[in-house]
Write an enzyme that holds these catalytic residues in place. Structure first.
Site, PDB file in Angstrom:
ATOM      1  N   LYS A  75       0.851  -1.087  -0.104  1.00  0.00           N
ATOM      2  CA  LYS A  75      -0.104  -0.082  -0.033  1.00  0.00           C
ATOM      3  C   LYS A  75       0.831   1.151   0.199  1.00  0.00           C
ATOM      4  CE  LYS A  75      -4.066   1.991   2.561  1.00  0.00           C
ATOM      5  NZ  LYS A  75      -4.781   1.738   3.870  1.00  0.00           N
ATOM      6  N   SER A 150      -9.801   1.822   2.703  1.00  0.00           N
ATOM      7  CA  SER A 150      -8.778   2.714   1.984  1.00  0.00           C
ATOM      8  C   SER A 150      -7.821   1.928   1.110  1.00  0.00           C
ATOM      9  CB  SER A 150      -7.997   3.484   2.728  1.00  0.00           C
ATOM     10  OG  SER A 150      -7.247   3.150   3.507  1.00  0.00           O
ATOM     11  N   SER A 174     -10.188  -0.505   6.803  1.00  0.00           N
ATOM     12  CA  SER A 174      -9.597  -0.437   5.467  1.00  0.00           C
ATOM     13  C   SER A 174      -8.884  -1.643   4.597  1.00  0.00           C
ATOM     14  CB  SER A 174      -8.488   0.553   5.765  1.00  0.00           C
ATOM     15  OG  SER A 174      -9.026   2.035   5.608  1.00  0.00           O
TER      16      SER A 174
END
Lengths: 474, 487
Positions: A75, A150, A174
């Site tokens: 990420k 996210s 997330s």
């Protein structure tokens, strides 16, 4: 090339020479190239191939690490030495980290290959991956839908087979929500399991690094390797890491199902009905179902947003144009540097949360908001601990709905409510996993969430495996 | 108005905040070195720089130092505490917040006792002492167009020591700051150097009509780089406040800076737009829980403190307040004294040697007593030699001490022997010398015999010359008075 869904499929082939790691990496690289989901922000192609070569030669000598053959995406809010990391924000455009996150270092030490960085909502603030300066990631199952957020890029990339596994971060769901939306496994370990050193802080007392995989064994292995005390993060636990793979499942499980969750208005009818059918199935398998009270459901999302925004406004103060990252061209003196850099550098959602956080911490409001929210958090923790004293785990759907359309949710409060089932684990610090067990009649996948008591990851993975065997919808 | 007039009418109220930089090896929340005077921006890891993804880790030495100071000031040590974030933007604060303690300072209460010139003693109450980190340094005067930032100091551990508003005169303020500095040095936790900024002092000052219960408008003075300037700035501000009040002009709530050359203060910034620091508990650091065992362990590690030594010197050793004060003023001097008196009980003589001959060498060479060449043990041996009449005091002072400076590794007895300075204890030999001198100086001898006692000095001089100073004066006086009778 065949699409692999676990390291257990790959490693024997690498060892007996039926598969070359360089070819495997090349096939991932070409899949990434042709992908239309906008999952990857940057691909570390050459490096990945070099590392593949190095690991191959280790395999020949039998000296490879536990993750030899695992190709991972990370990420874009994790630090990887001498690589860009931006939090999908303009304010860190072109920022290169000068150190690696402890979690990443530990994976690399076991010969994992980092293939690139993955799209996400800006500073991990969002539930749809629409709030990224790199544009939205699309759901691989249906390109008109969001992958969740996210960590949307991380979920989509694994779902689409662009890498075997990926790292995400989970502050309120997330990892688990996009895992549910994209039909992959998503794990958030206990708070303190994995060092946060090298993870861009959003809300320090909530954030945890976690993993996306197709197989529970891979997830357990990765979490185990990343776990353990780290001198660079004082909040890491001294406990031994969880086991590297699930052990034997308990024969009789005691399962807590919070009624209040299932009565949540926004819960999709089909998801709810199927969930009750599965509950019946578990009963017939001999397990005990306890419908428990969780009276805090109304408070859980507001409580989460008061506390996380408070921590976030402080954590994001360092992005000011003075020392690193983006500096606005309108900077003339210190005040205009701050004002203009932060106005131009942050997106709307980040600014909203910074303002909210500053509000709840400001003189005159601290007691009414922050202080009160801390007390409510304590009540929620105590209540949940009580539930898990008497039960093995809490079972719920991961999300109230399946993936929604791009641009469908514009009201921030509606967006925040997407996290209603997942924020619970972050408020209590407990580990939780989303297991992709179901497919909706709208053809979108969704998952069930298993949440166990703090540091009971072993039980969580065992249960996940058991439920996959018995409840997975083909 | 002059100070006297003002003080007849008004009462002064002062509270002092001191920031003491701790002399730990590394910074408060990371392993970067804590060193003054290094090349700018060389003691900086990504943690000091506040890079994304970095986290603090607490240096437990800071805790030990804070507890030591708390014990020395008789504070209540907080058992359960946490850190807080103080949020504000400044270019020398890379994280955008300072890690400090707001709600749970490590020390509460306590006091510092000071002695004033008129002999009065006063106890200055402390509000709190807490642990925090320093910011970097903004340098405004080096580059004409830019402010330069040095982050070597960012994250250096500080103790902030806050008094109640109980200081009533600039002399009390002077004594208080001196006493704190002395304590910090005795505890060896801060070098107390105000010019380098390792100890910084902010003064909060207001005045009110005598007997009033309502405090006047408070003003803060910063940038005080010596204890003397603390006193000067207060004296200046008292008059400034009084003159404004006399003219019915409101005193602005502001921060002022002290200008040492002119001895005056200037407004720096108004406090109208009061900062809201949005304190909240630091989530990256675990709360600290102190056990009684740990606190007791720290108590057992405490060195003797200046006030305890003062008491010991005046009551047990029988020294005067003046001597005791001089000896305890600096930790190093007191340490040296302690080593000297391990081997002698002539405390007064030990004091005199240290505050006399030794102090003047230190001043001449501009060194501290730690760098002084002669070991304490040799000084005590020297004292013993004089006390046992092995050498005359004047010879010890004028010759042997210099010889000891030249040969600091050789003990004084050996040096004295080598130079033939040992007192002639053989009275027969001395008698012969005296007789010879009487014979050589018949007229003086005649006058001395008839009672002209002042000639003792003349004979003493002759005898000393003849014995190269080794004769013991006491014995000489005895002998000449005895032998003269035979003439």
């Amino acid at each position: 090339m065949k699409t692999f869904t676990s390291l257990q499929q790959i490693q024997p082939l690498l060892i007996n020479g039926d598969l070359s790691l360089e070819e495997l990496v090349t096939s991932y690289l070409s899949k990434i190239e042709f992908s239309k989901t906008n999952s990857f922000i940057e691909v570390f192609g050459e490096e990945a191939l070099l590392k593949a070569k190095e690991v191959s030669s280790k395999i020949k000598h039998g000296s490879q690490g536990l993750l030899a053959g695992m190709v991972i995406g990370i990420k874009d809010n994790l630090c990887y030495k001498n690589h860009k990391s931006s939090g999908a924000s303009k304010i860190l455009e072109n920022f290169e980290s000068i150190f690696s996150a402890t979690a990443i270092e530990r994976l690399i030490n076991e010969d994992a290959i980092i293939i690139g960085r993955l799209n996400c909502d800006e500073f991990a603030m969002g539930s749809s991956n629409e709030k990224s300066i790199y544009g939205p990631t699309l759901n691989p199952h249906n390109h008109s839908k969001v992958p969740g957020g996210s960590s949307g890029g991380s979920a989509a990339a694994v779902s689409e087979g662009l890498c075997l596994a990926s790292l995400g971060s989970d502050t309120g769901g997330s990892i688990r929500q996009p895992a549910s939306f994209c039909g992959v496994i998503g794990v958030k370990p206990s708070y303190g399991r994995i060092s946060r050193y090298g993870l861009f802080a959003y809300a320090s007392s909530f954030d945890q690094i976690g993993a996306f995989t197709h197989s529970i064994d891979d997830a357990a292995l990765m979490i185990s390797i990343m776990s353990g005390q780290d001198e660079f993060d004082s909040t890491t636990s001294k406990r031994n890491p969880p086991s590297k793979g699930p052990v034997f499942p308990k024969s009789k499980l005691s399962i807590a199902v919070p009624k209040d969750y299932l009565n949540f208005q926004g819960l999709d009818t089909e998801i709810k009905e199927k969930f009750f059918l599965d509950i019946e199935k578990l009963k017939t398998l001999g397990h005990k179902i306890n419908y428990v009270d969780f009276p805090f459901i109304k408070h859980i999302v507001p409580n989460y947003y008061v506390l996380t925004t408070a921590e976030a406004c402080s954590n994001l103060a360092r992005y000011d144009g003075a020392h690193f990252g983006f500096r606005s061209s309108e900077s003339k003196d210190i005040e205009s540097t701050y004002l203009s850099t932060r106005t131009k550098g942050f997106g709307i959602e980040v600014k909203r949360r910074i303002m909210l956080g500053n509000f709840v911490l400001s003189a005159g409001y601290y007691d009414a908001y922050f202080s009160k929210a801390q007390k409510v958090r304590r009540l929620i923790k105590n209540n949940t601990k009580d539930i898990l004293e008497n039960n093995d785990f809490i079972l719920t759907p991961t999300t109230p709905k399946t993936a929604f359309n791009l641009g469908e949710i514009n009201d921030p409060i509606d967006m925040y409510l997407q996290d209603i089932f997942t924020v619970h684990a972050n408020l209590t610090g407990m580990p939780a996993i989303s297991v992709p067990l179901k497919r909706h009649s709208n053809k979108m996948p969704y998952g069930y969430q298993i949440m166990t008591n703090n540091f009971e990851e072993d039980l969580m993975f065992n249960t996940a495996k058991y439920l996959t065997e018995h409840l997975k919808q083909s | 108005m002059d100070l006297k007039e003002v003080l007849n009418k008004y009462e002064l109220v002062v509270g002092i905040e001191i920031h003491a930089q701790l002399n730990t090896e590394s910074k408060a929340y990371c392993s970067d070195k804590n060193e003054f005077g290094q090349v700018p921006n060389t003691l900086i890891s990504p943690i000091s720089l506040g890079h994304p993804g970095t986290l603090p880790m607490f240096n437990e030495k800071v805790l030990e130092h804070a507890i030591k100071l708390g014990i020395a000031c008789k504070c209540n040590i907080t058992k359960m505490m946490h850190f807080d974030r103080k949020n504000y933007f400044y270019a020398d604060l890379p994280k955008g917040y300072q890690i400090t303690q707001d709600q749970t300072p490590i020390c509460r209460g306590g006091h510092i006792d000071v002695k004033l010139k008129n002999g009065e003693e006063k106890s200055i109450e402390l509000t709190r002492i807490h642990m925090e980190e320093d910011s970097g340094k903004s340098i405004h005067d080096l580059d004409p167009f830019n402010t330069l930032i040095d982050l070597n100091r960012a994250g250096v551990p500080l103790l902030e020591i806050v008094t109640e508003p109980v200081i009533k005169s600039s002399e009390e303020a002077y004594q208080y700051v001196s006493e704190i500095r002395k304590l910090l040095r005795y505890l060896d936790i801060c070098d107390g150097n105000m010019e380098e900024g390792s100890m910084r002092c902010d003064v909060n000052i207001s005045i009110m009509l005598k007997g009033s219960k309502e405090f006047g408008q408070r003003v803060e003075i910063k940038n005080l780089n010596s204890i003397r300037n603390v006193q000067r700035s207060i004296d200046y501000e008292i008059i400034r406040h009084a003159e404004l009040l006399e003219k019915n002009i409101k005193i602005d709530p502001e921060t002022r800076t002290f200008d040492a050359p002119s001895g005056s203060t200037k407004a720096m910034r108004t406090k109208e737009a009061a900062h809201d620091y949005r304190y909240f508990p630091e989530p990256d650091l675990n709360p600290i829980s102190l056990s009684n065992e740990f606190i007791n362990k720290m108590k057992s590690k405490m060195p003797e403190l200046p006030n305890e030594l003062f008491k010991k010197y005046t009551s047990k050793l029988g020294l005067s307040d003046y001597d005791a004060n001089n000896l305890t003023e600096h930790k190093e001097i007191a340490n040296y004294f302690e080593k000297v008196i391990e081997h002698t009980t002539n405390y007064k003589s030990a004091t005199n040697w240290i505050m006399g001959s030794i102090k003047s060498i230190l001043n001449q060479q501009a060194i501290s007593i730690n760098e002084f060449q002669i070991p304490a043990k040799h000084i005590s041996e020297l004292i013993k030699m004089i006390d046992e009449n092995k050498i005359s005091h004047s010879l010890a002072n004028q010759k042997l001490f210099d010889e000891m400076m030249t040969h600091p590794t050789i003990d004084p007895l050996s040096l004295a022997k080598k130079n033939n300075w040992i007192s002639k204890e053989d009275e027969g030999e001395l008698e012969e010398i005296i007789k010879n001198i009487f014979i050589k100086n018949p007229s003086e001898t005649e006058r001395f015999k008839s009672g002209e006692k002042k000639l003792t000095g003349f004979f003493m001089g002759q005898i000393m010359k003849a014995t190269k100073g080794t004769a013991n004066p006491k014995t000489v006086v005895q002998l000449i008075n005895q032998i003269i009778k035979e003439f």
